[in-house]
Structure formats: C-alpha cells, structure tokens
Design a protein around this motif. Structure first.
Motif, mmCIF file in Angstrom:
data_model
loop_
_atom_site.group_PDB
_atom_site.id
_atom_site.type_symbol
_atom_site.label_atom_id
_atom_site.label_comp_id
_atom_site.label_asym_id
_atom_site.label_seq_id
_atom_site.Cartn_x
_atom_site.Cartn_y
_atom_site.Cartn_z
ATOM 1 N N UNK A 65 0.814 -1.220 0.000
ATOM 2 C CA UNK A 65 0.000 0.000 0.000
ATOM 3 C C UNK A 65 0.849 1.273 0.000
ATOM 4 N N UNK A 66 0.267 2.329 -0.590
ATOM 5 C CA UNK A 66 0.979 3.613 -0.687
ATOM 6 C C UNK A 66 0.875 4.420 0.599
ATOM 7 N N UNK A 67 0.250 3.870 1.632
ATOM 8 C CA UNK A 67 -0.044 4.654 2.830
ATOM 9 C C UNK A 67 1.216 5.315 3.404
ATOM 10 N N UNK A 68 1.169 6.637 3.439
ATOM 11 C CA UNK A 68 2.279 7.412 3.985
ATOM 12 C C UNK A 68 2.293 7.286 5.503
ATOM 13 N N UNK A 90 7.218 3.164 -3.675
ATOM 14 C CA UNK A 90 6.388 4.219 -3.079
ATOM 15 C C UNK A 90 6.890 4.554 -1.672
ATOM 16 N N UNK B 124 -1.875 2.843 -4.088
ATOM 17 C CA UNK B 124 -0.884 2.056 -4.835
ATOM 18 C C UNK B 124 -1.471 1.419 -6.091
ATOM 19 N N UNK B 139 1.394 6.799 -5.473
ATOM 20 C CA UNK B 139 2.326 7.601 -4.678
ATOM 21 C C UNK B 139 1.745 7.779 -3.289
ATOM 22 N N UNK B 388 -4.042 -8.457 -2.391
ATOM 23 C CA UNK B 388 -2.957 -8.648 -1.416
ATOM 24 C C UNK B 388 -3.341 -9.689 -0.382
#
Lengths: 168, 432
Positions: A65-68, A90, B124, B139, B388
């Motif tokens: 996941x892109x979770x910041x 990412x 994502x 991103x 996933x």
C-alpha cells in the motif's frame, strides 16, 4: 546527520500492512499511528523501541500500500533511520517526503543482527556496525533526491518552483 | 534508439522530444486522485505548506471509498475533512456516497482517463489505468499534495520489462490467473521501479476488464506502472464512456517502437497457465488451484478494484447460478461502482448471486484491506479476488488470504474449500 542506535532486524518484503495495519488508518495523528508501528510483524516493537533505534531489513522494505502512514508511524515511534537492502518504490518516495531517513546498504542489512549497535552517518554515506566492528558504504542518493532532501522535502521544493513560476 | 510506450507518454508530459529510462523529469499531471485514507494526510500537508489553491479543480479526484460509508467516528472525521476540502476548492470529481465507487473502477468508467495521460494517485493501485494505454502510478499523500498544488510531478523514467503472453488461455483461465502466475514467476519485487508492458496474442484476446485486472496488480510485482497497448478494444471501451468525457474527447495514442529497449523480455505461454491461486502471505506464492483442494475456507470476497467489474460478477454468477454457497462459508460481493450494481441487476447477475446466498456490499474497498464489511477473525481463512494476502491484510494477523479469480472464488464458495469450476460441476466454458 549521524544516528546511533540499537538494531531491530526484519526479513525481506516487509509490507506496509504489517508496518501500520489498515484498522488503524482512521486517523492521521502521528503519535496515534506510532503507537501501532510494526504491530503485525513485531507486536512488542513499540514497547521495546528506544529513541534513536534503527530498523534494519532485507530487500523490498515497505512494499504494498501507498499509505504514507507507514513512514510516519516509524518516524514517530522514535526510529532514527531505516537501513535496508532495497526499498519498495512508493515507500522510498514517502520516506523522503516525510523526512524519515533511509539508507540503502545491502551488506550492512544482511550482516546486522537484532540488538547490534549501529552508527549511520548520512553525510559520509557510511553504516558502521559498532557491535561487529565493521563499516559499510551506503548507496548514494541520486542528485535530484539529494536536492529534495537538502531542501527539506518535496513541498519546500514545490513552493520554490511555484514561486519561480510566478516571477517569470 | 527507440522508445517504449511509457517513455513516449512521459516525454509528452515533460514537454520533451524524448526521454529515456533513468532520466528524472517533471511531468504534467492529467489527473491526480486520493481517497478517504490518503487525502486527509495530503490535505494537512497542503495546508501546512501554505498552499491556497489547487492547480485545476477539474483534474483532481477525491474518492471516499475505503472506509465509507463511514465505518466509525474517526473514519467519519477523515471523510469530513476530505468533503470540506472538496467543497472549498470546488473539486469537480468528488464523489459522495451513493454516487461513489471503488476509485480504480469508477474513474476510468467515468471517462476521466484518456490514452497517453499521466495519472498519479495516492493509492498504490493507481497503476490500473495502464489498461487504457495511459501512464498511471501510485504515490503517497505528500506527493499528491504537491501534485494538487503544482499540477506536476517529478518522476524517474522507468526501465520497462516486456511480458509477452503467447497462446490462448485454457477455459476458465482469466487475466487474474495470468497476473498471479506472472507475479509468481518474477516475485514481489521482480519489476521493482520498472514499467510492466503487457503484450502478446493472449493480452490482445483479453477483455478490457481483464486488462484492468492485470495492470492493477503491477504494483504487487513492485512495478511503477502496468501498461497495455492501444487497440480496437480500447477504442470501444473509451467510446462507451460518458459523452463529452475526457476518454472520448482527449488523449493521444502511443505505441512502443520495435527497437525500444527493455531491461528484460519474458515470454509466457498463456496456454500453459493453470487456474492460479496465491497462497498466504505474498502475492508471489502462486500455486495451481487444483492442488489446493484440501484448503478449507470461512469467507469468500468477490470484487474490489482488482475484480469488481461487471464481467467479474458475471463470471462468479455463472458458477453460482442455481447453486448454494457452502453452509460454512460467507460470501461478500464488493461491486466496483453503482453502475456495476445496476448492470448486475439488469442482467440477473445480482439475483443469481443473492439467491445463491451471497451478501452484496456497497462499493467499498472495506473488506480487501481489513477495514470493515468483512474483517477476518484469528484463524479464519478467505479466498478473495482482491490483490494482497499479506499478514493481517483482511483482519487478524492470524488470518489467511488466498488470492484467486472470480471463477475460482465462486467455485470455492460452493465447495467450502479451494476448488476449480470443474470440481463443482460447472459446465464447459469459461471466458474463452
């Protein structure tokens, strides 16, 4: 910047779901996120971690996941720097954007053991394993990434770009 | 020196004659998107940095799909932040519950993506839109905040790997099986930082829905983007988007040059790909579904940004029609959009699934990421058409997720264990 701390060691493909499970993503509060850092891979992490400690992992750290929220949780848990053999794409961007120092150093990542003391010198680009008495060269950041880091992250860079645009 | 389709799109967006792998560029953004988990962080960064306006309110999409309809009070607060930001900045593509869908099904279906576009998203699975010959990549929130303010994004032009699928897939074998099989071959970082260009006669034979599914999972091999070349099927899909939409009125078609350089070319015989399931806890743990009949299951999830399109639900219904879900299994359907729901009502798909004993969810990512609407308990096992199967992905860290196609998921729902359509007596067929 120089960081010195104790190693928390993980394997390859540490994904952002185990770094900060989605059940905790109903908040953006850094401290609250930090209180669940690494929860699904290392339930005792938040109790053990000391300010300045260092996460060391094998390849593809931060995949998924892109979770910041993931680099934010790690940073606010007290971890000073993450050393890995490689980072997922990412996560790499997110770490730089959120000011979590990261270092690519496959050899140091492979050889470090949990509990070792590590000294990471970002400017010199070295990782020193104080316990094992070994020093490794880290991979340098590409020049553009280094510029972003030097400017304090992406948003200061973008602000400068926008200011320049409005002048011209 | 030739260029890949990815290089050509990025050259256009950077305003350069050509760009090549390794170049750092600043690309113009055609669409930037975020959801109710990633947008609130981005909004906080946007405001903290002192930005006061977005670059173009028509080129930003805010999609409350993850924890919406709000799963709890905190999630409601996150959604509220996003909604208020959308109102303040007059974001054209904000989709309220009731109109919202799962972002990567909704946005291309709304016609917001055209070929040759550059799309960046704080999610994502933004790589999905490569199916319409666009460059799209996921991103984080700060990158999205920057894109909202700047309308540009910095990118390192990726090397491309070309995956050439020859032959005709076996009956029941779908794009999902092809991509799970591929990730099994190259690993979860097999395409790290790279573009995955999908080509070959088997890809040409896939429906658009299957191409979306395959591009959607490029990130599960570490890819920056997945992309399929433009053809007649792309045209048909784009021309059936809403009138006046970007998909119908904009865009530029690019194709890879024959002499383009690839980091790697991998030939895959699609006719030899079995019905594929990825076992816990990595999408690369691929195995033949037929070899996993001893894996009993508690839950089946069909849908998501990976497999929540009409064709996916139809495939599930073709197995479940006239049958019953196994008494020990619960099936949750996550349709991609409201439009998908309406179409599934119109053609009887929804009725067949409900009569078989499936529960229909509102369009939400919920169960896929263990958020709500189908969280697993300790020791529970699910077959899911999602993307996933990491530890704890769908709930308790002691639960397990097996990834599969809608056909295999539906067959497993009937059998109570992982099963192929043949094993539950489904007639001849499959999508081919």
């Amino acid at each position: 910047m120089i960081f010195e701390g104790t190693v928390h060691k993980y394997g390859r493909d540490v994904d952002t779901d185990v770094i900060i499970p989605a059940r905790h993503l109903n908040t953006s509060d850094p401290q609250e996120l930090a209180s669940h850092a690494m929860e699904d891979i290392d339930a005792g992490f938040v109790e053990r971690v000391q300010p300045g400690d260092i996460i060391v992992a094998h390849e593809n750290f931060g995949c998924g996941s892109s979770r910041e929220h993931a680099p934010v949780a790690i940073k606010h848990s007290g971890v000073s720097v993450v050393v890995a053999a490689s980072f997922a794409r990412i996560f790499y961007r997110n770490a730089i954007n959120t000011g979590l120092p990261i270092v690519v150093c496959p050899e140091a990542a492979r050889e470090a053991q949990a509990g070792d003391r590590l000294r990471v010198d970002l400017a010199a680009g070295t990782v020193e394993n104080l316990t094992q008495g070994k020093t490794y060269d880290a991979e340098a950041f590409p020049p553009f990434m280094q510029e972003l880091i030097d400017r304090g992250g992406l948003l200061p860079y973008v602000k400068a770009q926008l200011a320049e645009g409005s002048r011209s | 020196m030739g260029s890949t389709i990815t290089e050509k799109i990025l050259a256009r967006a950077a305003g350069r004659a050509e760009v090549h792998a390794g170049d750092i560029i600043e690309a113009q953004v055609d669409l930037a998107l975020a959801n109710d988990i990633t947008a609130p962080l981005a909004i906080a960064e946007f405001e903290k940095a002192g930005f006061t306006k977005v670059f173009d309110p028509a080129r930003i999409a805010l999609v409350p799909d993850h924890f919406a309809p709000n799963k709890d009070i905190k999630a409601a607060g996150q959604s509220k932040k996003m909604r208020e930001f959308a109102r303040k900045h007059e974001i054209v593509n904000y989709f309220e519950v009731g109109r919202v869908g799962i972002e990567h099904v909704l946005l291309p279906d709304m016609g917001l993506v055209a070929p040759g576009d550059v799309v960046v998203g704080a999610d994502s699975h933004t790589c999905t839109y490569g199916a319409v010959a666009a460059f799209s990549t996921g991103m984080g929130s700060t990158d999205f905040a920057a894109a909202m303010a700047w309308g540009r994004v910095w990118l390192r032009v990726p090397e491309s790997i070309k995956l050439v699928y020859s032959g005709r897939p076996q009956p029941w074998v779908t794009g999902k099986d092809l991509i799970l099989h591929t990730i099994g071959l190259i690993g979860v970082d097999g395409a790290l930082y790279q573009a995955m260009e999908l080509a070959g006669e088997a890809i040409e034979g896939l429906s658009m829905d299957e191409r979306f599914t395959m591009c959607n999972m490029a990130i599960e091999a570490g890819g920056k983007n997945g992309i399929v070349g433009f053809d007649e099927k792309t045209t048909q899909y784009l021309q059936s988007r809403p009138e006046g939409s970007r998909a119908r009125t904009a865009g530029k078609v690019f194709a890879s040059d024959p002499e383009a350089e690839y980091a790697r070319v991998l030939e895959i015989d699609a006719s030899a790909v079995p019905l594929t399931v990825s076992r816990p806890h990595l999408p690369s743990n691929a195995a033949a579904a037929a070899d996993l009949a001893d894996v009993t299951i508690d839950q089946v999830v069909i849908g998501s940004c990976t497999n929540g399109r009409l064709e996916d639900l139809r495939q599930a219904a073709s197995i479940l029609r006239g049958k019953k879900v196994h008494p020990d299994v619960r099936v949750i359907i996550l349709p991609g959009t409201q439009e998908v729901c309406l179409d599934a009502i119109a053609d009887g798909t929804m009725q067949a699934l409900i009569e078989a004993g499936c529960a229909f969810s509102t369009p939400t990512c919920g169960a896929c990421l263990g958020g709500h609407m189908g969280v697993l308990a300790e020791g529970e096992r699910a077959v899911a058409t999602t993307n996933r199967n990491f530890v704890g992905r769908m709930g308790h860290p002691g639960s397990e997720v097996y990834l599969a196609s809608p056909y295999v998921a539906a067959a497993s729902a009937v059998a109570g264990h992982i099963a192929t359509p043949e094993a539950v007596g489904a007639g001849k067929g499959g999508s081919r």
